[in-house]
Design a protein around this motif. Structure first.
Motif, PDB file in Angstrom:
ATOM      1  N   VAL A  33       0.919  -1.160   0.002  1.00 17.58           N
ATOM      2  CA  VAL A  33      -0.051  -0.075  -0.098  1.00 17.58           C
ATOM      3  C   VAL A  33       0.917   1.478   0.120  1.00 17.58           C
ATOM      4  O   VAL A  33       0.479   2.146  -0.726  1.00 17.58           O
ATOM      5  CB  VAL A  33      -1.030  -0.084   1.159  1.00 17.58           C
ATOM      6  CG1 VAL A  33      -1.845   1.269   1.244  1.00 17.58           C
ATOM      7  CG2 VAL A  33      -1.827  -1.266   1.286  1.00 17.58           C
ATOM      8  N   ALA A  34       1.933   1.278   0.833  1.00 18.03           N
ATOM      9  CA  ALA A  34       2.929   2.320   0.834  1.00 18.03           C
ATOM     10  C   ALA A  34       3.614   2.591  -0.372  1.00 18.03           C
ATOM     11  O   ALA A  34       3.562   3.788  -0.820  1.00 18.03           O
ATOM     12  CB  ALA A  34       3.645   2.068   2.047  1.00 18.03           C
ATOM     13  N   ALA A  35       3.809   1.715  -1.178  1.00 16.76           N
ATOM     14  CA  ALA A  35       4.620   1.794  -2.478  1.00 16.76           C
ATOM     15  C   ALA A  35       3.507   2.588  -3.271  1.00 16.76           C
ATOM     16  O   ALA A  35       3.960   3.446  -4.411  1.00 16.76           O
ATOM     17  CB  ALA A  35       4.929   0.384  -2.899  1.00 16.76           C
ATOM     18  N   THR A  36       2.338   2.144  -3.478  1.00 20.29           N
ATOM     19  CA  THR A  36       1.668   2.700  -4.212  1.00 20.29           C
ATOM     20  C   THR A  36       1.389   4.174  -3.935  1.00 20.29           C
ATOM     21  O   THR A  36       1.216   5.146  -4.932  1.00 20.29           O
ATOM     22  CB  THR A  36       0.013   2.046  -4.208  1.00 20.29           C
ATOM     23  OG1 THR A  36       0.309   0.765  -4.626  1.00 20.29           O
ATOM     24  CG2 THR A  36      -0.907   2.747  -5.374  1.00 20.29           C
ATOM     25  N   ILE A  37       1.196   4.527  -2.514  1.00 14.39           N
ATOM     26  CA  ILE A  37       0.975   5.943  -2.237  1.00 14.39           C
ATOM     27  C   ILE A  37       2.338   6.721  -2.677  1.00 14.39           C
ATOM     28  O   ILE A  37       2.159   7.748  -3.301  1.00 14.39           O
ATOM     29  CB  ILE A  37       0.811   6.020  -0.814  1.00 14.39           C
ATOM     30  CG1 ILE A  37      -0.499   5.388  -0.403  1.00 14.39           C
ATOM     31  CG2 ILE A  37       0.772   7.588  -0.429  1.00 14.39           C
ATOM     32  CD1 ILE A  37      -0.599   5.331   1.101  1.00 14.39           C
ATOM     33  N   ALA A  38       3.421   6.204  -2.369  1.00 12.29           N
ATOM     34  CA  ALA A  38       4.609   7.025  -2.866  1.00 12.29           C
ATOM     35  C   ALA A  38       4.928   7.202  -4.327  1.00 12.29           C
ATOM     36  O   ALA A  38       5.363   8.397  -4.671  1.00 12.29           O
ATOM     37  CB  ALA A  38       5.921   6.089  -2.167  1.00 12.29           C
ATOM     38  N   GLN A  39       4.498   6.065  -4.914  1.00 10.22           N
ATOM     39  CA  GLN A  39       4.460   6.174  -6.562  1.00 10.22           C
ATOM     40  C   GLN A  39       3.616   7.407  -7.053  1.00 10.22           C
ATOM     41  O   GLN A  39       4.013   8.114  -7.928  1.00 10.22           O
ATOM     42  CB  GLN A  39       4.346   4.788  -7.363  1.00 10.22           C
ATOM     43  CG  GLN A  39       4.164   4.928  -8.821  1.00 10.22           C
ATOM     44  CD  GLN A  39       3.514   3.708  -9.279  1.00 10.22           C
ATOM     45  OE1 GLN A  39       2.891   2.935  -8.679  1.00 10.22           O
ATOM     46  NE2 GLN A  39       4.426   3.330 -10.520  1.00 10.22           N
ATOM     47  N   ARG A  40       2.468   7.884  -6.363  1.00  4.74           N
ATOM     48  CA  ARG A  40       1.708   8.551  -6.867  1.00  4.74           C
ATOM     49  C   ARG A  40       2.032  10.054  -6.369  1.00  4.74           C
ATOM     50  O   ARG A  40       1.348  11.052  -6.788  1.00  4.74           O
ATOM     51  CB  ARG A  40       0.161   8.230  -6.552  1.00  4.74           C
ATOM     52  CG  ARG A  40      -0.460   6.909  -6.954  1.00  4.74           C
ATOM     53  CD  ARG A  40      -1.751   6.747  -6.823  1.00  4.74           C
ATOM     54  NE  ARG A  40      -2.121   5.431  -7.489  1.00  4.74           N
ATOM     55  CZ  ARG A  40      -3.300   4.834  -7.300  1.00  4.74           C
ATOM     56  NH1 ARG A  40      -4.270   5.288  -6.688  1.00  4.74           N
ATOM     57  NH2 ARG A  40      -3.561   3.793  -7.868  1.00  4.74           N
ATOM     58  N   LYS A  41       2.679  10.125  -5.339  1.00  6.89           N
ATOM     59  CA  LYS A  41       3.238  11.252  -4.924  1.00  6.89           C
ATOM     60  C   LYS A  41       2.135  12.382  -4.687  1.00  6.89           C
ATOM     61  O   LYS A  41       1.958  13.467  -5.373  1.00  6.89           O
ATOM     62  CB  LYS A  41       4.211  12.144  -5.873  1.00  6.89           C
ATOM     63  CG  LYS A  41       5.457  11.247  -6.090  1.00  6.89           C
ATOM     64  CD  LYS A  41       6.536  12.047  -7.041  1.00  6.89           C
ATOM     65  CE  LYS A  41       7.681  11.339  -7.359  1.00  6.89           C
ATOM     66  NZ  LYS A  41       7.751   9.901  -7.529  1.00  6.89           N
ATOM     67  N   PRO A  42       1.329  12.159  -3.604  1.00  6.32           N
ATOM     68  CA  PRO A  42       0.064  13.206  -3.187  1.00  6.32           C
ATOM     69  C   PRO A  42       0.817  14.536  -3.111  1.00  6.32           C
ATOM     70  O   PRO A  42       1.634  14.677  -2.473  1.00  6.32           O
ATOM     71  CB  PRO A  42      -0.591  12.420  -2.109  1.00  6.32           C
ATOM     72  CG  PRO A  42       0.520  11.590  -1.602  1.00  6.32           C
ATOM     73  CD  PRO A  42       1.276  11.002  -2.800  1.00  6.32           C
TER      74      PRO A  42
END
Length: 343
Positions: A33-42
């Motif tokens: 889950v963290a990897a997806t968030i980091a990739q999207r750079k909110p």
């Protein structure tokens, strides 16, 4: 639960927490889950929650702003559920924190945010909940079913899950949290006598103020809620800074003050607060690894951003024992149920 043993479920669930921390640390699903968030750079983050979960969300707000350097806000669910607000949430991270995953307003907020472009993450103790299926991503806090109405193990597990998620987003491995299971056992063992003394002092208290600064503000808020819902003790929580901006005028010799003061910047900032409430004659008890009053509930030192995971453990014991001493049953506080449904 037998009426001859009030608080049986709450007591058992408090004692489970070191094991639950170990299980969470051994899991691998948070990293994905963290990897997806980091990739999207909110570009910024929002947090939605109610009750105890709202205090966990405030803890996450500090983590995100300090560790990720992202501006972060707490959602007012009614702006969506009652007023129909639909702001553009493109490139926004929404974390919805709900132990049950069944609160209709939080489900509606999450659904609306996802449709408006947010990356939505459910943080729950119920993997099959409606909230989990509504959000794009989900984190299971792995606390197991909680029988007592007052949240104990689900609250602390939520704190740790949020820390591990946010640490992983910044590229961390959770190393600073590795010692938490052992530290939790120490906390429960070493604070027992001081908690018993606090029960003796507060059994007949008429009002209580809880206060802290920094990460530990979440602990002060949760402490006030736990004591109010289990012991029916009128309790108010304040940031130490806010307490000095007016409410301290109502503190006197009839006021019990529970001040959370750990090591680090938040605890150091509590020194002036402790001086102020002492000067007004309050019955002061400190809790934590930092500045201490004569009456102190000890908590082992750890990284400041992890202290709330440990600080809440003796608070839960205090709520349990005080409720029983005042003639109540914290497993079944009057007028409360496990899931509160709001809109």
């Amino acid at each position: 639960m037998s009426e001859a043993n009030p608080g049986q479920s709450m007591r058992a669930e408090i004692d489970e927490q070191p094991r639950i921390f170990a299980d969470l640390l051994a899991g691998t699903d948070i990293a994905a889950v963290a990897a997806t968030i980091a990739q999207r750079k909110p570009r910024f983050a929002l947090l939605a929650a109610r009750g105890s979960s709202d205090h966990a969300a405030l803890y996450a707000k500090y983590l995100i702003e300090v560790l990720l350097q992202l501006p972060t806000g707490l959602v007012s669910p009614s702006t969506t559920t009652l007023y129909g607000a639909q702001p553009d949430l493109s490139d926004v991270l929404l974390l919805t924190v709900s132990q049950s995953g069944g609160s209709p307003d939080l489900i509606e907020v999450t659904d609306s945010a996802r449709r408006r472009g947010a990356t939505t993450v459910a943080i729950t103790n119920t993997p099959g909940s409606t909230l989990n299926s509504t959000a794009e991503l989900a984190v299971d806090i792995r606390a197991g079913q909680e029988q007592a109405v007052a949240a104990t193990k689900t609250y602390s597990a939520t704190l740790l899950a949020l820390y591990l998620l946010i640490d992983a987003v910044r590229g961390g491995t959770g190393q600073d949290a590795a010692a938490l299971p052992d530290l939790a056992r120490r906390t429960l063992d070493e604070s027992s006598d001081a908690v018993a003394e606090a029960v003796h002092r507060y059994r007949f208290a008429g009002r209580l103020v809880t206060t802290a600064r920094g990460y530990s503000l979440a602990t002060a808020l949760e402490a006030a809620l736990k004591l109010a819902e289990t012991s029916y003790l009128p309790a108010r929580a304040y940031s130490g800074a806010d307490l000095l901006h007016g409410p301290v005028a109502a503190v006197d010799a009839e006021t019990a003050v529970l001040a959370v003061s750990g090591e680090g910047k938040g605890g150091a900032a509590m020194r002036d607060v402790l001086d102020a409430v002492r000067e007004r004659g309050a019955d002061v008890c400190t809790l934590g690894s930092g500045p201490a009053a004569a009456h102190h509930i000890p908590v082992p030192a750890c990284a400041e951003e992890l202290a709330p995971v440990l600080e809440i453990l003796p608070v839960q014991r205090l709520a349990l024992r005080l409720a029983v001493a005042r003639g109540g049953d914290p497993d079944r506080p009057r007028g409360l149920s496990k899931v509160t449904r709001t809109r």
